[in-house]
Write a protein that holds these residues in place. Structure first.
Motif, PDB file in Angstrom:
ATOM      1  N   ARG A  48       0.814  -1.214   0.000  1.00 53.91           N
ATOM      2  CA  ARG A  48       0.000   0.000   0.000  1.00 53.91           C
ATOM      3  C   ARG A  48       0.847   1.262   0.000  1.00 53.91           C
ATOM      4  N   LYS A  49       2.080   1.176   0.468  1.00 54.25           N
ATOM      5  CA  LYS A  49       2.926   2.361   0.468  1.00 54.25           C
ATOM      6  C   LYS A  49       3.210   2.796  -0.966  1.00 54.25           C
ATOM      7  N   GLU A  50       3.132   4.115  -1.136  1.00 55.46           N
ATOM      8  CA  GLU A  50       3.243   4.650  -2.480  1.00 55.46           C
ATOM      9  C   GLU A  50       4.601   4.376  -3.108  1.00 55.46           C
ATOM     10  N   ASP A  51       5.700   4.514  -2.320  1.00 57.51           N
ATOM     11  CA  ASP A  51       7.023   4.303  -2.889  1.00 57.51           C
ATOM     12  C   ASP A  51       7.236   2.860  -3.302  1.00 57.51           C
ATOM     13  N   ARG A  52       6.748   1.923  -2.459  1.00 58.64           N
ATOM     14  CA  ARG A  52       6.876   0.513  -2.804  1.00 58.64           C
ATOM     15  C   ARG A  52       5.971   0.144  -3.994  1.00 58.64           C
ATOM     16  N   LYS A  53       4.807   0.763  -4.052  1.00 59.56           N
ATOM     17  CA  LYS A  53       3.897   0.499  -5.159  1.00 59.56           C
ATOM     18  C   LYS A  53       4.521   0.947  -6.487  1.00 59.56           C
ATOM     19  N   LEU A  54       5.155   2.128  -6.460  1.00 61.04           N
ATOM     20  CA  LEU A  54       5.817   2.614  -7.679  1.00 61.04           C
ATOM     21  C   LEU A  54       6.987   1.725  -8.063  1.00 61.04           C
ATOM     22  N   ALA A  55       7.690   1.207  -7.055  1.00 59.99           N
ATOM     23  CA  ALA A  55       8.800   0.305  -7.343  1.00 59.99           C
ATOM     24  C   ALA A  55       8.307  -0.983  -7.991  1.00 59.99           C
ATOM     25  N   TRP A  56       7.183  -1.513  -7.487  1.00 65.17           N
ATOM     26  CA  TRP A  56       6.608  -2.718  -8.088  1.00 65.17           C
ATOM     27  C   TRP A  56       6.196  -2.468  -9.553  1.00 65.17           C
ATOM     28  N   LEU A  57       5.495  -1.369  -9.778  1.00 67.04           N
ATOM     29  CA  LEU A  57       5.037  -1.079 -11.148  1.00 67.04           C
ATOM     30  C   LEU A  57       6.216  -0.866 -12.082  1.00 67.04           C
ATOM     31  N   ALA A  58       7.288  -0.246 -11.565  1.00 62.76           N
ATOM     32  CA  ALA A  58       8.481  -0.062 -12.386  1.00 62.76           C
ATOM     33  C   ALA A  58       9.132  -1.397 -12.703  1.00 62.76           C
ATOM     34  N   ALA A  59       9.114  -2.320 -11.743  1.00 68.79           N
ATOM     35  CA  ALA A  59       9.716  -3.628 -11.975  1.00 68.79           C
ATOM     36  C   ALA A  59       8.882  -4.461 -12.941  1.00 68.79           C
ATOM     37  N   LEU A  60       7.554  -4.378 -12.802  1.00 63.10           N
ATOM     38  CA  LEU A  60       6.677  -5.187 -13.659  1.00 63.10           C
ATOM     39  C   LEU A  60       6.498  -4.577 -15.049  1.00 63.10           C
ATOM     40  N   ARG A  61       6.683  -3.279 -15.158  1.00 53.52           N
ATOM     41  CA  ARG A  61       6.528  -2.572 -16.427  1.00 53.52           C
ATOM     42  C   ARG A  61       5.148  -2.788 -17.039  1.00 53.52           C
ATOM     43  N   LEU A  62       4.126  -2.553 -16.253  1.00 50.45           N
ATOM     44  CA  LEU A  62       2.758  -2.670 -16.720  1.00 50.45           C
ATOM     45  C   LEU A  62       2.288  -1.309 -17.186  1.00 50.45           C
ATOM     46  N   LYS A  63       1.967  -1.199 -18.469  1.00 48.75           N
ATOM     47  CA  LYS A  63       1.509   0.077 -19.005  1.00 48.75           C
ATOM     48  C   LYS A  63       0.134   0.433 -18.448  1.00 48.75           C
ATOM     49  N   LEU A  93      15.078  -7.232   2.626  1.00 47.79           N
ATOM     50  CA  LEU A  93      16.248  -7.185   1.767  1.00 47.79           C
ATOM     51  C   LEU A  93      15.863  -7.156   0.288  1.00 47.79           C
ATOM     52  N   HIS A  94      14.843  -7.899  -0.066  1.00 51.07           N
ATOM     53  CA  HIS A  94      14.365  -7.947  -1.447  1.00 51.07           C
ATOM     54  C   HIS A  94      12.847  -7.759  -1.453  1.00 51.07           C
ATOM     55  N   PRO A  95      12.384  -6.511  -1.347  1.00 47.50           N
ATOM     56  CA  PRO A  95      10.935  -6.290  -1.238  1.00 47.50           C
ATOM     57  C   PRO A  95      10.208  -6.299  -2.580  1.00 47.50           C
ATOM     58  N   ASP A  96      10.927  -6.209  -3.688  1.00 48.33           N
ATOM     59  CA  ASP A  96      10.278  -6.080  -5.000  1.00 48.33           C
ATOM     60  C   ASP A  96      10.497  -7.334  -5.848  1.00 48.33           C
ATOM     61  N   PRO A  97       9.609  -7.615  -6.787  1.00 54.20           N
ATOM     62  CA  PRO A  97       9.824  -8.729  -7.719  1.00 54.20           C
ATOM     63  C   PRO A  97      11.017  -8.435  -8.627  1.00 54.20           C
ATOM     64  N   GLU A  98      11.899  -9.414  -8.753  1.00 50.84           N
ATOM     65  CA  GLU A  98      13.135  -9.195  -9.504  1.00 50.84           C
ATOM     66  C   GLU A  98      13.446 -10.318 -10.494  1.00 50.84           C
ATOM     67  N   LEU A  99      12.838 -11.465 -10.323  1.00 50.46           N
ATOM     68  CA  LEU A  99      13.230 -12.617 -11.132  1.00 50.46           C
ATOM     69  C   LEU A  99      12.265 -12.837 -12.296  1.00 50.46           C
ATOM     70  N   TYR A 100      12.824 -13.249 -13.433  1.00 48.21           N
ATOM     71  CA  TYR A 100      12.066 -13.721 -14.597  1.00 48.21           C
ATOM     72  C   TYR A 100      10.999 -12.705 -15.036  1.00 48.21           C
ATOM     73  N   LEU A 101      11.426 -11.460 -15.108  1.00 48.21           N
ATOM     74  CA  LEU A 101      10.516 -10.402 -15.539  1.00 48.21           C
ATOM     75  C   LEU A 101      10.690 -10.060 -17.015  1.00 48.21           C
ATOM     76  N   GLY A 102      11.533 -10.826 -17.697  1.00 44.58           N
ATOM     77  CA  GLY A 102      11.680 -10.638 -19.124  1.00 44.58           C
ATOM     78  C   GLY A 102      12.751  -9.648 -19.527  1.00 44.58           C
ATOM     79  N   TYR A 103      13.519  -9.115 -18.598  1.00 47.50           N
ATOM     80  CA  TYR A 103      14.573  -8.176 -18.953  1.00 47.50           C
ATOM     81  C   TYR A 103      15.776  -8.952 -19.473  1.00 47.50           C
ATOM     82  N   ASP A 104      16.496  -8.298 -20.304  1.00 45.37           N
ATOM     83  CA  ASP A 104      17.667  -8.944 -20.892  1.00 45.37           C
ATOM     84  C   ASP A 104      18.851  -8.864 -19.935  1.00 45.37           C
ATOM     85  N   ARG A 105      18.766  -9.601 -18.842  1.00 50.04           N
ATOM     86  CA  ARG A 105      19.856  -9.635 -17.871  1.00 50.04           C
ATOM     87  C   ARG A 105      20.758 -10.824 -18.169  1.00 50.04           C
TER      88      ARG A 105
END
Length: 434
Positions: free
Chosen positions: A30-45, A66-78
């Protein structure tokens, strides 16, 4: 978005999730900063109101400090931590994918640091945001024939959108396969359909680009390309018939009254958008229509086939000038008969070539026509109507019956020949033949 669809599906089947443990769903903080971080990680238009993310996308299988946001298998070219050779589960055999799968460390001669891994299908299923996958899906969507196959289901649909029968359209597409431009990713069938739809309905480029899921600039390039190719391929479909063929296909109405008739000619005009150049504006102004127009000459055989269509002239040009300048006189032979309206003052031009001009009689000094003259004029009108019917078929293509834009004016000559050839591909105009 595939990730969004996946999460929504899990939300729908939350009580009976099909994924085996340890998969679980985690809602957006629900926190705005964490919500923005999630949306940035998921890249949902266009994120939904409620977003759930599978635990598979978290390093600790759930959000932690330590790892509050989704980071794995999001389709980025890592780059993966280690270059590995893949082993497919179905065949249980190790196969090298390519030379790039070798470890980044400089190998010793003839020695390679190679690791193997199992290819987990569930892992592949969760890589929903992979750009390459999305690009493949988009390419398949744009390269499929869904637009043409959806629109052209039968002859009624083909006539509505292209002006020709479905079988004729398919044959035309097969003929045009070798004229494709590799720059265009659309199938040839869709490209030809879009071009014919522009001619038939005169829809704006933006509307066509939306229907075919391409940009306006690409739609303009495709239409311009196929106007050139269609004119090149369809030009032989406007032939000047030999005298023997004209006689063999002549309807009974001509045989009785005008057995030597070679063609019926008439001029028609199409409204033109007012040019900015004053010279072009004056040359294209038609006093008959009180508007800027393009004017062209059409010659029709007695059987109804369009044998000649001239280039596009300015509306200011007279019928006599177009007849003299268009090149139709070179096709006429001594002994031919040309039927025209009384506005064609070309008797002197035809007399030089020993060609007879058949026109309706006009009143002289307000004298009433005799009964024989009225009958003769009526017979001419009864057969001259066929050229008007042919022109009416040309005007079925709304690009010739509506205002021609300045952007399409340079292609007017080719558009006229293409539409005339497409009219000749339809059924016979006059069916009373022997």
């Amino acid at each position: 978005n595939a990730l969004e669809t996946f999460c929504l599906e899990h939300q729908q089947f939350r009580k009976a999730c099909p994924c085996p443990p340890p998969y679980a769903l985690h809602s957006m903080p629900r926190k705005e900063d964490r919500k923005l971080a999630w949306l940035a990680a998921l890249r949902l238009k266009h994120p939904p109101k409620r977003v759930y993310v599978c635990s598979f996308h978290f390093i600790d299988k759930k959000p932690t400090e330590l790892h509050p946001d989704p980071e794995l298998y999001l389709g980025y070219d890592r780059p993966p931590p280690k270059k590995r050779r893949k082993l497919t589960r179905t065949t249980l055999s190790v196969t090298a994918s390519n030379q790039a799968s070798i470890s980044t460390q400089p190998p010793e001669p003839h020695l390679h640091s190679v690791h193997t891994q199992w290819e987990d299908p569930s892992q592949q299923d969760h890589q929903y945001c992979n750009r390459s996958c999305r690009k493949d899906v988009q390419d398949k969507m744009t390269q499929c024939d869904e637009v043409a196959y959806f629109i052209l289901q039968n002859d009624a649909g083909a006539l509505l959108y292209t002006g020709i029968a479905l079988e004729t359209f398919n044959t035309l597409v097969s003929t045009l396969e070798g004229y494709d431009n590799n720059e265009f990713t659309m199938p040839v069938r869709d490209q030809v359909l879009m071009t014919l739809m522009k001619l038939k309905s005169n829809r704006v480029i933006g509307d066509l680009s939306r229907q075919f899921h391409i940009s306006q600039s690409m739609a303009s390039k495709i239409i311009s390309h196929w106007l050139d190719k269609l004119e090149e391929v369809l030009r032989p479909l406007i032939p000047w018939l030999p005298k023997e063929t004209i006689q063999a296909t002549m309807p009974e109405a001509f045989k009785k009254n005008f057995p030597n008739a070679t063609c019926i000619i008439d001029c028609s005009e199409t409204l033109l958008q007012k040019p900015r150049n004053l010279g072009s504006r004056g040359e294209s102004y038609s006093h008959y229509y009180s508007h800027n127009t393009v004017k062209y000459l059409v010659a029709v055989a007695p059987c109804g086939l369009i044998m000649f269509v001239s280039a596009a002239y300015g509306g200011r040009c007279s019928d006599k000038f177009i007849t003299m300048d268009s090149g139709i006189l070179t096709y006429l032979k001594p002994g031919d008969e040309v039927m025209a309206d009384r506005g064609f003052t070309i008797k002197d031009l035809l007399f030089e070539r020993k060609v007879r001009l058949v026109i309706p009689l006009s009143h002289k000094k307000r004298r009433q026509l005799t009964e024989e003259q009225v009958t003769y004029t009526r017979r001419i009108a009864n057969v001259r109507i066929h050229v008007e019917r042919a022109i009416r078929r040309l005007k079925v293509y709304k690009i010739l019956s509506q205002i021609v834009s300045i952007s399409m004016a340079p292609k007017a000559d080719k558009i006229l020949r293409i539409c005339a050839a497409l009219v000749n591909l339809r059924e016979d105009l006059i069916r009373d033949t022997q």
